[in-house]
Design a protein around this motif. Structure first.
Motif, PDB file in Angstrom:
ATOM      1  N   GLY A 308      18.531   5.326  46.083  1.00  0.00           N
ATOM      2  CA  GLY A 308      17.864   5.834  47.150  1.00  0.00           C
ATOM      3  C   GLY A 308      16.742   4.628  47.636  1.00  0.00           C
ATOM      4  N   THR A 309      15.742   5.138  48.014  1.00  0.00           N
ATOM      5  CA  THR A 309      14.539   4.089  48.401  1.00  0.00           C
ATOM      6  C   THR A 309      14.324   3.156  47.394  1.00  0.00           C
ATOM      7  OG1 THR A 309      13.423   5.751  49.623  1.00  0.00           O
ATOM      8  CG2 THR A 309      12.121   4.003  48.826  1.00  0.00           C
ATOM      9  N   SER A 310      14.200   3.441  45.775  1.00  0.00           N
ATOM     10  CA  SER A 310      14.115   2.438  45.080  1.00  0.00           C
ATOM     11  C   SER A 310      15.142   1.348  45.037  1.00  0.00           C
ATOM     12  CB  SER A 310      14.214   3.133  43.728  1.00  0.00           C
ATOM     13  OG  SER A 310      13.039   4.117  43.532  1.00  0.00           O
ATOM     14  N   SER A 354      12.445   3.075  39.545  1.00  0.00           N
ATOM     15  CA  SER A 354      12.501   4.388  39.923  1.00  0.00           C
ATOM     16  C   SER A 354      11.089   4.918  39.880  1.00  0.00           C
ATOM     17  CB  SER A 354      13.270   5.202  38.383  1.00  0.00           C
ATOM     18  OG  SER A 354      13.007   6.393  38.681  1.00  0.00           O
ATOM     19  N   GLN A 355      10.984   5.723  41.116  1.00  0.00           N
ATOM     20  CA  GLN A 355       9.499   6.400  41.143  1.00  0.00           C
ATOM     21  C   GLN A 355       9.422   7.434  40.288  1.00  0.00           C
ATOM     22  OE1 GLN A 355       6.577   9.135  41.880  1.00  0.00           O
ATOM     23  NE2 GLN A 355       8.522   9.798  42.146  1.00  0.00           N
ATOM     24  N   SER A 356      10.117   8.231  40.013  1.00  0.00           N
ATOM     25  CA  SER A 356      10.001   9.416  39.017  1.00  0.00           C
ATOM     26  C   SER A 356      10.211   8.938  37.505  1.00  0.00           C
ATOM     27  CB  SER A 356      10.960  10.718  39.296  1.00  0.00           C
ATOM     28  OG  SER A 356      12.335   9.996  39.163  1.00  0.00           O
ATOM     29  N   THR A 359      15.388   9.941  37.232  1.00  0.00           N
ATOM     30  CA  THR A 359      16.753   9.814  37.854  1.00  0.00           C
ATOM     31  C   THR A 359      17.894   9.526  36.988  1.00  0.00           C
ATOM     32  OG1 THR A 359      15.642   8.828  39.827  1.00  0.00           O
ATOM     33  CG2 THR A 359      18.004   8.734  39.786  1.00  0.00           C
ATOM     34  N   VAL A 405       9.207  14.636  49.343  1.00  0.00           N
ATOM     35  CA  VAL A 405      10.402  14.462  48.807  1.00  0.00           C
ATOM     36  C   VAL A 405      10.735  12.880  49.496  1.00  0.00           C
ATOM     37  CG1 VAL A 405      12.793  14.746  49.181  1.00  0.00           C
ATOM     38  CG2 VAL A 405      11.260  16.539  48.184  1.00  0.00           C
ATOM     39  N   SER A 407      10.275   9.460  50.040  1.00  0.00           N
ATOM     40  CA  SER A 407       9.402   8.206  49.174  1.00  0.00           C
ATOM     41  C   SER A 407       8.735   7.443  50.258  1.00  0.00           C
ATOM     42  CB  SER A 407      10.426   7.363  48.459  1.00  0.00           C
ATOM     43  OG  SER A 407      10.253   7.703  47.084  1.00  0.00           O
ATOM     44  N   LYS A 492      14.622   7.168  55.931  1.00  0.00           N
ATOM     45  CA  LYS A 492      13.461   8.009  56.166  1.00  0.00           C
ATOM     46  C   LYS A 492      13.736   9.188  57.127  1.00  0.00           C
ATOM     47  CE  LYS A 492      12.014   7.715  53.619  1.00  0.00           C
ATOM     48  NZ  LYS A 492      11.758   7.289  51.987  1.00  0.00           N
ATOM     49  N   GLU A 495      16.555  11.716  56.130  1.00  0.00           N
ATOM     50  CA  GLU A 495      16.460  12.631  55.204  1.00  0.00           C
ATOM     51  C   GLU A 495      15.602  13.740  55.589  1.00  0.00           C
ATOM     52  OE1 GLU A 495      14.890  11.467  51.641  1.00  0.00           O
ATOM     53  OE2 GLU A 495      13.522   9.956  52.353  1.00  0.00           O
TER      54      GLU A 495
HETATM   55  O1  M6R Z   1      12.407   8.501  41.430  1.00  0.00           O
HETATM   56  P1  M6R Z   1      13.663   7.558  41.994  1.00  0.00           P
HETATM   57  O2  M6R Z   1      12.941   6.124  42.707  1.00  0.00           O
HETATM   58  O3  M6R Z   1      14.605   6.999  40.712  1.00  0.00           O
HETATM   59  O4  M6R Z   1      14.438   8.112  42.930  1.00  0.00           O
HETATM   60  C1  M6R Z   1      15.324   7.586  43.591  1.00  0.00           C
HETATM   61  C2  M6R Z   1      15.941   8.335  44.975  1.00  0.00           C
HETATM   62  O5  M6R Z   1      16.257   9.836  44.645  1.00  0.00           O
HETATM   63  C3  M6R Z   1      14.668   8.604  46.081  1.00  0.00           C
HETATM   64  O6  M6R Z   1      14.183   7.169  46.203  1.00  0.00           O
HETATM   65  C4  M6R Z   1      15.295   9.217  47.240  1.00  0.00           C
HETATM   66  O7  M6R Z   1      16.163   8.580  47.881  1.00  0.00           O
HETATM   67  C5  M6R Z   1      14.118   9.591  48.330  1.00  0.00           C
HETATM   68  N1  M6R Z   1      14.296  10.780  48.622  1.00  0.00           N
HETATM   69  C6  M6R Z   1      14.010   8.720  49.462  1.00  0.00           C
HETATM   70  O8  M6R Z   1      12.945   9.026  50.129  1.00  0.00           O
END
Ligand code: M6R
Length: 615
Positions: A308-310, A354-356, A359, A405, A407, A492, A495
Motif C-alpha cells: 500500500g502506501t508504504s 510498514s506503519q503498523s 502487515t 485508515v 495513511s 488516497k 480508498e
Molecule cells: O501498516 P503498513 O504500512 O504495513 O500498511 C500497509 C498498507 O496496508 C497501508 O499503507 C494501506 O494501503 C493504507 N490504507 C493506505 O492508506
C-alpha cells in the motif's frame, strides 16, 4: 485485523471495554460485541455495525454490569458481518467465551472432528471452532483453562491474538498471541488486554507485549504469568513503560483523525529527524545504520518490501537511494515477493517498510529474506511491533499513532527517514559532496515549515474538491520522484471516496491511458519546477488538447502551468529529492475534502482496516 479488548479488576468493565473498542475501531468495524461477567452471570451482546451500534444495543438491553469484560470489533474473514458471526463466541456448554483477532487456517478439519464428537456451531467463524476445541480438550484431559488453551493452540495453524474466559472459574482470563498483536496493561489489582495500548492508556503506563507463541494467565487481583505455548515453559515478563498519551489518540477538535494526522505532519516530520539530523556537526546520527554500516554499504542490491502506501514510500526511496547511494534498488509488493520464489542472497539488504509493523505479507517477506541470509532493516512507526522485532536492525519513523485508515503522516515520515538513511549512506560512501550534503540537511530542516505553508491553501483545495467531487474517474500523473506521489494520490482518493483513480508516470499516458481523456476527466498533474518540468508541461499540453481538466500541483510562483491548467495548487520550492514531502500534502487534502463532500466515512472506509494482519 479486528480489535480485541479485555478487562479484569475492581472497576466496571463496560465503559473501559467499549471506549477501548472505539479506539481500536481502526482495526475493523463491520460488527462488534461484548461479554460481561458480574460475579454470577455472563451477559453477551453483539451486533452487525459499529461500536456505536453495540453501545446502543447493550445499553438498551441493560448489558452494562460486571467487573470482567471482553470486547471485539471485527473485520470479517470467515463468515459475513452479522450478529451471529460477531465475537465473542461461546463454547457449546456456554462456559467458555472467546475473542479472537486472526485466522485459524485449519479450522475446517478441526470443525469436522468436533462435529463427529457431537459439537454444533452457530456461526461460520473459525473462532467458534477454536473455543470449542479448547472446551473439548479441557473436558477430555480434565485440565485447567490455561493448559487446555496451550494444548489447543499447539493444534491450530494460523494467526491469533485471543482472550478466553471460563465462567466456572471466573477469576482469570487466558490470553495468547501468534502473528497478531496483544498488549497487557498492568494496573494496580487490575489488568487490561488489548490489540494495542490505546484502550488502557489513561489507566496505566505499564504494559507487557506478548511475543509470538506466548500465552498469559491473568489472575484477578494477583498477577500475570507468561508461558511459551510450544513447550509450556515459564517466561519472565518484560514490562514496558508506555510513551503514549491520551491527546495522541483523540481527535483534538478535528472532524476526523485523517485531517488531524494531515495537519500533524510538520511536527511528525520534525519528530522523525529530531536527534538524527545534526546540521551543526554536519552529520546524520542513526544507530541502526551505524552499527551495520559495513554490511549495508557492501550490499549488491537493496530490496524494499512493503504494501500500500508504504510501498509507495519504497518507490520514492528507490529514486533517492539510486540517486544518492548508487546501489541498485528493487521495490517489491510484499504479497508477491513472498510467493514468487525470489532470488535473494546474503549480499542483499532488505528494507521492510510498514506503519503498523504488523502487515502479514510484509512480515512473511522478511521471514523469507532472513531464511535466505539477507540482512533485514525495518522502517516502522509502531514501536515494538512484529516487523520491528523481526528485523535485524531498523529505524522508527516516530510519527505518533496513526488512526485514520488512510495513511498520511506515515507516508511523509517514512520518506523522511528513508532520505536520512540514503544521505547517511551517501556520506559514508563518499558519494555526496560536503556542500550538497549540507544543502540537503538544511533543506530537510526547512521542510516542516514548508509543509505548514502547503496546508494553508486548504480553502482553495476545498473549492477545487467541490468542483470535481462527482467525477467518476480521476487520473494522477507525475514523473521521477513524483511518480510514486501520483500513485499515492490515486490510492488516497479511491480508498476514502470510492472514486476510481489511477496513478501513472506522465510519459506513459501516450501508451494507452490518454484514450480515457475527455472533457469529463480530471487529471491531477504534479508539475513542480524541479523534476522534468518541461517534459511534464508537454504532457499537460497533450491532455489539454484532448479537453481533459487539469489540476496542476506546481511550485509557488509558476506561471506556465497556471496558464494551461484549470486550477493550480502551489507548494513551496525545495530540492527535487524532497518534493514528494510537499506535493503529497495537497493530494491528501483533495481526497479528504472530496470524501467528506460525498458523505463517506473518512476514517473508516468500507471494506478496509488499518492493519492488514491477514494475507
Ligand atoms: O501498516 P503498513 O504500512 O504495513 O500498511 C500497509 C498498507 O496496508 C497501508 O499503507 C494501506 O494501503 C493504507 N490504507 C493506505 O492508506
Amino acid at each position: 485485523m479486528c480489535g480485541i479488548v479485555g478487562y479484569i479488576g475492581p472497576r466496571e468493565a463496560y465503559p473501559i471495554v467499549v471506549k477501548g473498542l472505539e479506539r481500536l475501531e481502526y482495526r475493523g468495524y463491520d460488527s462488534a460485541g461484548i461479554v460481561l461477567y458480574d460475579g454470577k452471570n455472563a451477559q453477551l451482546c453483539k451486533t452487525k455495525g459499529k461500536v456505536a451500534d453495540l453501545k446502543a444495543k447493550a445499553e438498551n438491553e441493560n448489558i452494562t454490569k460486571g467487573n470482567i469484560g471482553l470486547g471485539h470489533t471485527r473485520w470479517a474473514t470467515h463468515g459475513v458481518p452479522n450478529d451471529v458471526n460477531a465475537h465473542p463466541h461461546y463454547s457449546n456448554s456456554g462456559d467458555l467465551v472467546i475473542i479472537h483477532n486472526g485466522i485459524i487456517e485449519n479450522y475446517g478439519s478441526i470443525k469436522t472432528a468436533l462435529e463427529k464428537r457431537g459439537y454444533t456451531f452457530q456461526s461460520d467463524t473459525d473462532t467458534e471452532v477454536l473455543v470449542n476445541l479448547i472446551e473439548y480438550i479441557k473436558n477430555k484431559e480434565e485440565v485447567k483453562l490455561g493448559k487446555a488453551v496451550q494444548i489447543a493452540l499447539n493444534q491450530v495453524i494460523g494467526a491469533y491474538a485471543i482472550a478466553v474466559f471460563d465462567r466456572t472459574k471466573p477469576d482469570e482470563i487466558v490470553a495468547a498471541k501468534l502473528g497478531s498483536p496483544l498488549a497487557i496493561g498492568i494496573g494496580e489489582d487490575e489488568f487490561f488486554i488489548a490489540s494495542d495500548a490505546s484502550p488502557f492508556i489513561e489507566f496505566t503506563n505499564n504494559a507487557i507485549y506478548l511475543e509470538d507463541e506466548q500465552m498469559a494467565i491473568i489472575k484477578l487481583g494477583r498477577d500475570v504469568k507468561i508461558r511459551e505455548i510450544k513447550n509450556d515453559k515459564p517466561v519472565a515478563p518484560f514490562v514496558h513503560e508506555l510513551q503514549l498519551n491520551l491527546e495522541q489518540i483523540e481527535k483534538n477538535g478535528y472532524d476526523h483523525f485523517m485531517l488531524k494526522e494531515i495537519h500533524e505532519q510538520p511536527e511528525a516530520i520534525k519528530d522523525t529527524y529530531r536527534g538524527r539530523l545534526r546540521i551543526n556537526e554536519g552529520i546524520i546520527k542513526m544507530a541502526g545504520i551505524e552499527d551495520n554500516l559495513e554490511k549495508i554499504l557492501k550490499a549488491k542490491r537493496i530490496i524494499i518490501v512493503a504494501c500500500g502506501t508504504s510501498w509507495h514510500a519504497g518507490l520514492v526511496a528507490e529514486y533517492i537511494f539510486e540517486d544518492l547511494v548508487r546501489i541498485p534498488v528493487e521495490v517489491e509488493y510484499a504479497s508477491e515477493f513472498r510467493y514468487r520464489n525470489p532470488v535473494i542472497t546474503s549480499e542483499d539488504v532488505v528494507i521492510a517498510i510498514s506503519q503498523s509493523g504488523e502487515t502479514a505479507d510484509t512480515l512473511a517477506a522478511i521471514k523469507l529474506a532472513k531464511q535466505h541470509g539477507a540482512f533485514v532493516f525495518g522502517v516502522c512507526n509502531v514501536v515494538g511491533s512484529s516487523i520491528a522485532r523481526e528485523s535485524h536492525a531498523g529505524a522508527y519513523t516516530h510519527a505518533g499513532p496513526e488512526i485514520g485508515v488512510a495513511s498520511t503522516k506515515a507516508f511523509t515520515t517514512q520518506i523522511t527517514v528513508l532520505t536520512l538513511i540514503a544521505l547517511k549512506l551517501a556520506q559514508s560512501k563518499g558519494m555526496i559532496s560536503k556542500t550538497d550534503f549540507h544543502k540537503y540537511l538544511a533543506e530537510m530542516e526547512a521542510i516542516p515549515a514548508k509543509v505548514e505553508e502547503s496546508l494553508k491553501v486548504d480553502d482553495h483545495i476545498k473549492y477545487i474538491s467541490s468542483v470535481y467531487k462527482d467525477s467518476p474517474n480521476f487520473l494522477y500523473l507525475g514523473r521521477g520522484y513524483n511518480f510514486p506521489v501520483a500513485l499515492e494520490g490515486a490510492l488516497k482518493l479511491k480508498e476514502i471516496s470510492y472514486i476510481h483513480a489511477e496513478g501513472y508516470p506522465a510519459a506513459e499516458m501516450k501508451h494507452g491511458p490518454i484514450a480515457l481523456i475527455d472533457e469529463q476527466m480530471p487529471v491531477v498533474v504534479i508539475a513542480t519546477k524541479k523534476g522534468h518540468y518541461e517534459k511534464v508541461v508537454s504532457n499537460i499540453q497533450e491532455i489539454k488538447s484532448r479537453k481533459g481538466k487539469i489540476i496542476g500541483i506546481v511550485t509557488k510562483g509558476d506561471t506556465e502551468v497556471k496558464s494551461m491548467a484549470d486550477y493550480v495548487i502551489e507548494v513551496p520550492e525545495t530540492i527535487e529529492g524532497l518534493t514528494p514531502l510537499l506535493t503529497t500534502i495537497p493530494l491528501q487534502l483533495l481526497s479528504y475534502h472530496i470524501a467528506v463532500m460525498r458523505g463517506c466515512n473518512v476514517d473508516q472506509p468500507r471494506n478496509l482496516a488499518k492493519s492488514v494482519t491477514v494475507e
